[in-house]
Write an enzyme that holds these catalytic residues in place. Structure first.
Site, PDB file in Angstrom:
ATOM      1  N   LYS A  54     113.097   6.570  48.013  1.00 11.69           N
ATOM      2  CA  LYS A  54     113.749   5.425  48.409  1.00 11.69           C
ATOM      3  C   LYS A  54     112.176   5.335  49.563  1.00 11.69           C
ATOM      4  O   LYS A  54     112.245   4.473  49.692  1.00 11.69           O
ATOM      5  CB  LYS A  54     114.653   5.218  48.053  1.00 11.69           C
ATOM      6  CG  LYS A  54     115.478   5.141  47.197  1.00 11.69           C
ATOM      7  CD  LYS A  54     115.988   3.836  47.196  1.00 11.69           C
ATOM      8  CE  LYS A  54     116.442   3.838  45.491  1.00 11.69           C
ATOM      9  NZ  LYS A  54     116.905   2.774  45.485  1.00 11.69           N
ATOM     10  N   LYS A  57     116.129  -0.695  39.256  1.00 11.10           N
ATOM     11  CA  LYS A  57     116.482  -2.346  39.822  1.00 11.10           C
ATOM     12  C   LYS A  57     115.032  -2.602  40.415  1.00 11.10           C
ATOM     13  O   LYS A  57     114.634  -3.411  40.407  1.00 11.10           O
ATOM     14  CB  LYS A  57     117.378  -3.026  40.161  1.00 11.10           C
ATOM     15  CG  LYS A  57     118.572  -3.311  39.651  1.00 11.10           C
ATOM     16  CD  LYS A  57     119.995  -3.980  41.066  1.00 11.10           C
ATOM     17  CE  LYS A  57     120.891  -3.121  40.578  1.00 11.10           C
ATOM     18  NZ  LYS A  57     121.453  -1.847  41.562  1.00 11.10           N
ATOM     19  N   LYS A 104     113.706   6.467  35.453  1.00 17.72           N
ATOM     20  CA  LYS A 104     115.026   5.716  35.213  1.00 17.72           C
ATOM     21  C   LYS A 104     114.644   4.586  35.700  1.00 17.72           C
ATOM     22  O   LYS A 104     113.778   4.137  36.245  1.00 17.72           O
ATOM     23  CB  LYS A 104     116.275   6.745  35.933  1.00 17.72           C
ATOM     24  CG  LYS A 104     116.312   5.418  37.194  1.00 17.72           C
ATOM     25  CD  LYS A 104     117.510   6.158  38.318  1.00 17.72           C
ATOM     26  CE  LYS A 104     118.503   5.061  39.140  1.00 17.72           C
ATOM     27  NZ  LYS A 104     117.863   4.060  39.188  1.00 17.72           N
TER      28      LYS A 104
HETATM   29  P1  ATP Z   1     118.038   0.624  42.991  1.00 24.69           P
HETATM   30  O1  ATP Z   1     116.950   0.315  42.263  1.00 24.69           O
HETATM   31  O2  ATP Z   1     118.174  -0.301  44.017  1.00 24.69           O
HETATM   32  O3  ATP Z   1     119.038   1.337  42.940  1.00 24.69           O
HETATM   33  P2  ATP Z   1     119.656   1.313  40.170  1.00 24.69           P
HETATM   34  O4  ATP Z   1     118.529  -0.019  38.952  1.00 24.69           O
HETATM   35  O5  ATP Z   1     119.077   2.230  41.026  1.00 24.69           O
HETATM   36  O6  ATP Z   1     118.977  -0.083  42.156  1.00 24.69           O
HETATM   37  P3  ATP Z   1     122.618   1.003  41.329  1.00 24.69           P
HETATM   38  O7  ATP Z   1     122.514  -0.241  42.107  1.00 24.69           O
HETATM   39  O8  ATP Z   1     121.726   1.934  42.221  1.00 24.69           O
HETATM   40  O9  ATP Z   1     121.203   0.615  40.269  1.00 24.69           O
HETATM   41  O10 ATP Z   1     123.406   1.710  40.318  1.00 24.69           O
HETATM   42  C1  ATP Z   1     124.396   1.293  40.198  1.00 24.69           C
HETATM   43  C2  ATP Z   1     124.922   2.705  38.733  1.00 24.69           C
HETATM   44  O11 ATP Z   1     124.256   2.001  37.348  1.00 24.69           O
HETATM   45  C3  ATP Z   1     125.479   3.662  39.643  1.00 24.69           C
HETATM   46  O12 ATP Z   1     126.516   3.904  38.817  1.00 24.69           O
HETATM   47  C4  ATP Z   1     123.928   4.284  38.683  1.00 24.69           C
HETATM   48  O13 ATP Z   1     124.596   6.198  38.281  1.00 24.69           O
HETATM   49  C5  ATP Z   1     123.515   3.777  36.939  1.00 24.69           C
HETATM   50  N1  ATP Z   1     122.301   3.897  36.665  1.00 24.69           N
HETATM   51  C6  ATP Z   1     121.785   3.146  37.420  1.00 24.69           C
HETATM   52  N2  ATP Z   1     120.905   3.482  37.162  1.00 24.69           N
HETATM   53  C7  ATP Z   1     120.849   4.101  35.365  1.00 24.69           C
HETATM   54  C8  ATP Z   1     120.200   4.317  34.319  1.00 24.69           C
HETATM   55  N3  ATP Z   1     118.961   4.538  34.169  1.00 24.69           N
HETATM   56  N4  ATP Z   1     120.900   5.054  33.470  1.00 24.69           N
HETATM   57  C9  ATP Z   1     121.594   5.161  33.764  1.00 24.69           C
HETATM   58  N5  ATP Z   1     122.852   4.682  34.592  1.00 24.69           N
HETATM   59  C10 ATP Z   1     122.479   4.188  35.568  1.00 24.69           C
HETATM   60 MG    MG Z   2     120.060   3.027  42.475  1.00 20.47          MG
END
Ligand code: ATP
Ligand code: MG
Length: 328
Positions: free
Chosen positions: A113, A196, A193
């Site tokens: 990040k 968002k 991965k």
């Molecule tokens: P950001 O990019 O803002 O960090 P994010 O997509 O990583 O957003 P988070 O809000 O950080 O989402 O994570 C929320 C939940 O979703 C956590 O439990 C995380 O482990 C899960 N998660 C996020 N991305 C993935 C993915 N690609 N595969 C499986 N689990 C995920």
């Molecule tokens: Mg995340």
């Protein structure tokens, strides 16, 4: 026997995607009866990256609506917004005083990040895992369901609990990570991965045509170059998504026919789209219901906040006593 308490959270950093659904929410739904579940929309965490203040309320609402629309049942689980419970920030400060700095700097998410947001590498980005430890320990949660990206953070939470207890007495249980069945969904392009913030996802709000179009471009087993090459589902992101969405029969067929090249990637993706589209349709329809009647969702969130504040207040009394702070 009282159920063990479980906590997990999702950031309102943008629309939710299929990775969030398969990696987190689907699992949260499954765990609702087994544990006393607290699910949080962690808006304080979302402040660690640049954002537009005017958009935050809508993002928080959307994330909460998506949780309920995906099957989190407010009659069986508590859903709340992190900043509705000010004790999260208070405990985070106290915990930061027992957190070893060097370990925070080594964490993958911090490195990624700060690379992504070079112009705003702030202290919050570094101390993110301390706030996460506070989220968990404030409720003395014993279990934290996570995707692969959160395993390191959970380790730090455990260490913070240990250090606090060693310094001030046994206040916190050491939380344990419960790795989800789908720990990592890759982005559509297969490069990182699904995230968002990366914009590489299939969003839960995407319409069927968009879902089908995105899936057509989705990366599969990189070793499967020509139609007649056999594929390996174990390394294929499309198969990972199949596992969370398709029936046992489809799964068995895809697994078998991919390995023998009886099925091509295009057909495999069509089968996945056929399984994914109705699931997303149902989520969207339910979420639209909360958009039309926001009071229903607000009511769930204020009940959640009241319940969590009560637990948080009790823990903070204990923490203040243990650390020698004055109690008001
Ligand atoms: P950001 O990019 O803002 O960090 P994010 O997509 O990583 O957003 P988070 O809000 O950080 O989402 O994570 C929320 C939940 O979703 C956590 O439990 C995380 O482990 C899960 N998660 C996020 N991305 C993935 C993915 N690609 N595969 C499986 N689990 C995920
Ligand atoms: Mg995340």
């Amino acid at each position: 026997m009282p159920k063990a308490r479980l906590l997990s959270g999702i950031q309102p950093t943008g629309g939710l995607h299929v990775g969030n659904y398969l990696g987190a929410i689907q699992n949260w739904v499954r765990l609702q009866d087994e544990y006393e579940c607290l699910y949080s929309v962690v808006d304080l965490h979302a402040m660690t990256i640049p954002y537009e203040p005017g958009e935050m309320p809508a993002r928080v609402f959307e994330a909460a609506a998506m949780l309920l629309a995906s099957g989190i049942d407010p009659a069986r689980a508590t859903v709340f917004v992190q900043s509705d419970v000010p004790e999260h920030s208070e405990l985070a400060w106290i915990l930061s005083c027992v957190t070893p700095l060097g370990e925070l700097e080594r964490l993958t998410q911090f490195k990624e990040k700060s690379e992504e947001h070079k112009k705003s590498v702030n202290l919050g980005l570094l101390s993110y895992p301390v706030l996460q430890a506070a989220d968990i320990l404030l409720y003395k949660a014993e279990v934290v369901p996570v995707g692969e990206d959160q395993v390191q953070h959970l380790e730090i939470s455990r260490e913070i609990a240990r250090r606090f207890n060693a310094r001030f007495g046994p206040v916190f249980p050491e939380p344990r990570a419960l790795l989800t069945r789908t720990p990592r969904v890759m982005g559509v392009d297969g490069q990182a991965k699904m995230s968002k913030s990366k914009g590489n996802g299939i969003m839960l709000r995407d319409e069927p045509a968009k879902v089908r179009a995105l899936l057509k471009t989705a990366a599969t087993d990189p070793a499967r170059v020509r139609r007649q090459d056999p594929g390996n589902p174990d390394v294929c992101n499309v198969y990972t998504m199949h596992k969370g969405l398709s029936t046992e029969a489809t799964l068995a067929r895809v697994d078998r026919e991919c390995r023998t090249a009886a099925i091509g990637c295009i057909e495999c993706k069509t089968l996945l789209a056929d399984a994914m589209v109705p699931v997303l349709d149902a989520i969207r329809t339910k979420a639209d219901g909360y958009d039309r009647e926001p009071a229903r969702l607000r009511e769930v969130l204020s009940r959640g906040a009241a319940h969590c504040r009560e637990i948080a207040g009790r823990t903070m009394d204990e923490v203040r006593r243990a650390t020698g702070l004055r109690r008001s």
